[in-house]
Scaffold this motif. Structure first.
Motif, PDB file in Angstrom:
ATOM      1  N   PHE A   1     -16.721 -23.763 -17.883  1.00 18.77           N
ATOM      2  CA  PHE A   1     -17.409 -22.545 -17.441  1.00 18.77           C
ATOM      3  C   PHE A   1     -18.623 -22.234 -18.319  1.00 18.77           C
ATOM      4  CE2 PHE A   1     -13.376 -21.516 -15.263  1.00 18.77           C
ATOM      5  CZ  PHE A   1     -13.884 -21.084 -14.053  1.00 18.77           C
TER       6      PHE A   1
ATOM      7  N   THR B   1     -22.346 -21.890 -16.782  1.00 18.27           N
ATOM      8  CA  THR B   1     -22.696 -23.083 -16.024  1.00 18.27           C
ATOM      9  C   THR B   1     -23.355 -22.663 -14.706  1.00 18.27           C
ATOM     10  OG1 THR B   1     -21.833 -25.168 -15.198  1.00 18.27           O
ATOM     11  CG2 THR B   1     -20.465 -23.227 -14.826  1.00 18.27           C
ATOM     12  N   ASN B   2     -23.716 -23.645 -13.881  1.00 18.24           N
ATOM     13  CA  ASN B   2     -24.362 -23.327 -12.614  1.00 18.24           C
ATOM     14  C   ASN B   2     -23.347 -22.790 -11.619  1.00 18.24           C
ATOM     15  OD1 ASN B   2     -23.340 -25.887 -11.022  1.00 18.24           O
ATOM     16  ND2 ASN B   2     -23.938 -26.494 -13.081  1.00 18.24           N
TER      17      ASN B   2
ATOM     18  N   ALA C   1     -22.629 -23.695  -8.520  1.00 13.40           N
ATOM     19  CA  ALA C   1     -21.833 -24.674  -7.769  1.00 13.40           C
ATOM     20  C   ALA C   1     -20.609 -25.085  -8.577  1.00 13.40           C
ATOM     21  CB  ALA C   1     -22.685 -25.899  -7.442  1.00 13.40           C
ATOM     22  N   MET C   2     -20.819 -25.355  -9.883  1.00 10.84           N
ATOM     23  CA  MET C   2     -19.695 -25.769 -10.714  1.00 10.84           C
ATOM     24  C   MET C   2     -18.699 -24.636 -10.881  1.00 10.84           C
ATOM     25  SD  MET C   2     -18.090 -27.996 -12.391  1.00 10.84           S
ATOM     26  CE  MET C   2     -19.129 -29.413 -12.650  1.00 10.84           C
TER      27      MET C   2
ATOM     28  N   ALA D   1     -16.628 -24.341  -7.827  1.00 14.97           N
ATOM     29  CA  ALA D   1     -15.711 -25.479  -7.744  1.00 14.97           C
ATOM     30  C   ALA D   1     -14.544 -25.292  -8.701  1.00 14.97           C
ATOM     31  CB  ALA D   1     -16.451 -26.778  -8.050  1.00 14.97           C
ATOM     32  N   LEU D   2     -14.848 -24.826  -9.915  1.00 10.91           N
ATOM     33  CA  LEU D   2     -13.784 -24.646 -10.905  1.00 10.91           C
ATOM     34  C   LEU D   2     -12.809 -23.560 -10.467  1.00 10.91           C
ATOM     35  CD1 LEU D   2     -15.743 -24.850 -14.296  1.00 10.91           C
ATOM     36  CD2 LEU D   2     -14.229 -26.567 -13.305  1.00 10.91           C
TER      37      LEU D   2
END
Lengths: 449, 344
Positions: B75, B298-299, B301-302, B305-306
């Motif tokens: 994150f 983080t970005n 998208a990540m 997703a996480l």
């Protein structure tokens, strides 16, 4: 400590941790399936030898899992401690599989704990066997996710690099990178192959030591069969890996094969030494490299001449390649011979000579795993993230890495010696014969009740 | 205050860290009590109880910690740069202790009984681990890291000479023993082992006060060390009041020898409220004054997703954890040792 030293010691520590961890990780991925197979065969054939096999393997497995867990924790943290710049950059794109790996491992750990403590707790043995499924799946998925991270380091994708910043990030595309399929398949298949051959080696060792018990014979035969299947699979996947390398990492393939000039009809060079840039005493198999790379004996294979001097991996990875391939082929031949010999009831199959080879096969397979990892990791040099970040840009600026190398070397020594001593003591103090007698006595006592 | 991805991310991680604090403390403290009982020849009272609890869950404890540090890099990737660079030595010490403790636990339990020296080492490691890990919290308060040539460098002498460091270390140890003793009192009571219950209850009462005193002391020290954080803590004074009341509840129940299960639940509540109030007041800093959850994030998208992976993962884990607890922790026959040893 200057940056060069920090880089050197960071590499040393990472190599040390990974080389040690991979021994236990390989067993951790492969052995649950072997336990499952033995228990399943035991339930189906109603043969208590196989059940005991599963039970004893499970007991030994816990010890290796423990070391695997703690060294895995070490490498997980060391990634950030030793390569902070790499993790800062790559974490933005590839954190997802790392995160998923934790879940897979969590899942495995819970069910392993339950499985270990519920022998004979269920009336229906199949229920107990079912508890192993999540263990095997969790172990396998851990390997898959971690290998995906490694694959990403070889063929990074799923982002755009604009002025040093990562944009348009897509975690899933990063996971599904070109190196992923062959790498994941190779890691899982070799783990299963190696685990099977190690368990076969243990049984063969006991037979050589004079125990003529059918229990060990069953173990060896079952495991060599499984090993044969996965060693053939490994060879096939190895062929695909060659094609993958030719397309996406031609410099790694060229360095491993000492293929200096781009050319067609390329021969495969096995063994030999490099003397002042000249290959000596090597075995040349005509057209074989072209076939390995492109399935076409005349196809052109890119050589090292296509790459700038400072982007060529160290040429000694050729030796790792030799070791890996030789052992792999040897194990296919050995296990195929043994299975055929058993099937045709040849006397040679039970000879001490063949048993000795099977004993050697366990450690040899593990050496092949080490050689394979050293080849792929050194073969990625000078990159930590191919084409994007070099190893020397990624390392920590801390000045204490050298002391940590010493500290961790001691730790691995303690863990390595400790696990071997405990495993030996565990099985020596409680031999199969004794345990089988006890099982028999328990059964009789149960019947007379 | 809107619920941003940053807040969701840090909350998820904070939950896991809290989980680690509780299950880790129980584990570490149990090892210490076991060693201590050996030293005072009271081993026969405690060892069985402690081993029956620890055996099936030892691996699970470790995963909480791994989850936290893998998650925080996921994150907040910039933490790798600041904390990764500066924590090499303290984190390595913690890893080595964890490694020796974890593996030798397995060697001893599943392999063969070693000698007493091992138990002492195991017990001591159980106290050193929380101490070394708690240093990270101290560092996060700021004042110990300098930026030299654009690289973060940890000032060890300042760290080791600071009273804040040592207060946090003492709190970590006291809390570990307190949490563990309260839990084990309940566990021993459930196992119908009055002798063990009596002894563990005594340990719980002994460690209650030091825990509270150091915790309060740390807040006072923060006033000088990090006034901004101190002011934020005062803003949520009511949370610390609730936490204190729960603490009083636990001690009252222990004192009057009643409802040990509730006493433990109140203890979890006490730590939960204090832990989250502390985290809330620490916000938005991950490391004073260099790193906040916003500039290290983080970005998108990540992050999404996480979070999806996390929810899916929980769907898998919660039922499994429930099964584990039902089979062992909440299984009356197992706890009381009536079930045969079904170990492989």
């Amino acid at each position: 400590m200057g940056n060069e030293e920090a880089v050197f010691f960071s590499r040393l520590l990472t190599e040390m941790t990974l080389s040690f961890h991979i021994i236990y990780a390989t067993i951790g991925v492969g052995v649950p399936l072997m336990i499952m197979l033995a228990q399943w065969v035991g339930i189906r054939k109603n043969d208590e030898h196989y059940i005991l096999l599963a039970r004893r393997w499970a007991r030994g497995f816990v010890i290796t899992v423990a070391v695997g867990v703690v060294t895995g924790t070490a490498i997980g943290l060391q990634l950030s401690l030793l390569w902070p710049n790499f993790m800062e950059l790559a974490g933005q794109v590839i954190a997802l599989p790392l995160f998923l790996e934790t879940f897979a491992f969590f899942f495995e750990a819970i069910f392993l704990g339950i499985y270990l403590y519920t022998w004979d707790r269920f009336e229906n043995q199949k229920k107990h066997l079912l508890l192993l499924v999540p263990v095997a799946v969790g172990a396998g998925m851990s390997a898959v996710f971690i290998t995906i991270v490694n694959a990403f380091m070889n063929t990074p994708q799923g982002f755009d690099l604009v002025d040093g910043e990562l944009v348009n990030i897509s975690p899933l595309i990063a996971m599904l990178n070109p190196a992923m399929p062959t790498k994941v398949a190779h890691v899982v298949s070799t783990a299963l192959m190696t685990s099977a051959f190690i368990l076969a080696a243990i049984g063969a060792f006991r037979l050589l030591q004079g125990s003529n018990h059918i229990y060990h014979k069953k173990a060896v035969y079952l495991m060599v069969k499984v090993g044969l299947v996965f060693s053939i699979a490994t060879a096939l996947i190895g062929d695909f890996s060659g094609k993958y390398l030719a397309e996406y990492q031609p410099e790694k393939l060229a360095a491993a094969e000492w293929h200096f000039e781009t050319a067609g009809n390329a021969p495969l060079i096995l063994y030999g030494i490099l003397d002042d840039g000249e290959v000596k005493y090597a075995l040349e198999i005509p057209y074989a490299l072209s076939i390995l790379a492109h399935n076409d004996p005349t196809a052109e294979v890119i050589g090292l001449d296509q790459f700038p001097e400072d982007e060529i991996p160290p040429l000694y990875i050729h030796y790792f390649f030799d070791v890996m391939v030789t052992i792999g082929m040897f194990m296919v031949v050995l296990s195929a011979f043994y299975v055929v010999a058993k099937w045709r009831k040849w006397k040679l199959g039970n000879s001490r000579f063949i048993l000795r080879l099977i004993v050697a096969g366990g450690p040899l397979s593990m050496i092949a795993i080490q050689a394979g990892w050293w080849m792929t990791e050194v073969g990625r040099q000078p990159w930590i993230l191919r084409g994007i970040m070099r190893v020397d840009e990624a390392a920590t600026s801390s000045g204490s890495v050298d002391i940590m190398v010493v500290a961790f070397a001691l730790l691995y020594l303690i863990l390595g010696v400790g696990s071997v001593v405990v495993l030996r003591r565990m099985f020596r103090n409680n031999p199969v014969e004794k345990e089988l007698d006890k099982m028999e006595a328990d059964r009789l006592a149960g019947e007379t009740k | 205050m809107t619920l941003t991805l940053e807040i969701i991310g840090i909350t998820v991680l904070w939950f896991f860290l809290f989980g680690y604090v509780i299950v880790g403390s129980i584990d570490f403290g149990a090892g210490f009590f076991n060693a201590y009982s050996l030293l005072t020849n009271r081993q026969h009272i405690l060892t069985k109880i402690i081993q029956r609890y620890l055996s099936p869950v030892w691996e699970v404890t470790n995963v909480f910690l791994v989850f936290f540090f893998v998650g925080i890099i996921g994150f907040f990737p910039k933490t790798a740069f600041y904390y990764g660079t500066t924590l090499l030595v303290p984190a390595s010490i913690a890893i080595i202790l964890l490694a020796i403790r974890g593996s030798y636990y397995a060697f001893e339990t599943y392999g063969s009984r070693g000698h007493k020296g091992y138990s002492f080492m195991y017990g001591a490691a159980g106290l050193l681990i929380p101490a070394s890990l708690s240093v990270v919290l101290t560092i996060s308060e700021g004042g110990f890291i300098d930026m030299i040539d654009g690289q973060p460098v940890l000032d060890y002498s300042r760290l080791f000479l600071s009273p804040l460091t040592w207060s946090i270390v003492v709190l970590a140890i006291a809390a570990t023993l307190y949490i563990s003793a309260v839990f084990l009192t309940w566990y021993a009571d459930k196992a119908k082992d009055p002798e063990a219950t009596k002894l563990l209850r005594k340990y719980a009462l002994i460690w209650a006060l030091p825990t509270m005193i150091t915790a309060t002391g740390i807040i006072v020290e923060l006033r000088a060390h990090n006034p901004e954080h101190y002011a934020n803590i005062l803003d949520v004074w009511w949370a610390f009041l609730i936490s204190g009341l729960m603490f009083a509840g636990t001690v009252y129940l222990l004192w009057t020898k009643r409802y040990y299960g509730w006493a433990f639940l109140l203890l979890v509540g006490q730590f939960f409220v204090a832990f989250f109030a502390y985290g809330w007041s620490h916000r938005p800093y991950l490391l004073y004054p260099y790193l906040t959850i916003y500039d290290s994030f983080t970005n998108e998208a990540m992050a999404i997703a996480l979070i999806i992976a996390f929810i899916a993962g929980l769907g898998l884990l919660l039922p499994s954890l429930y099964l584990l607890l039902r089979l062992f922790l909440f299984n009356k026959d197992y706890v009381a040792g009536k079930k045969e040893d079904n170990h492989a």
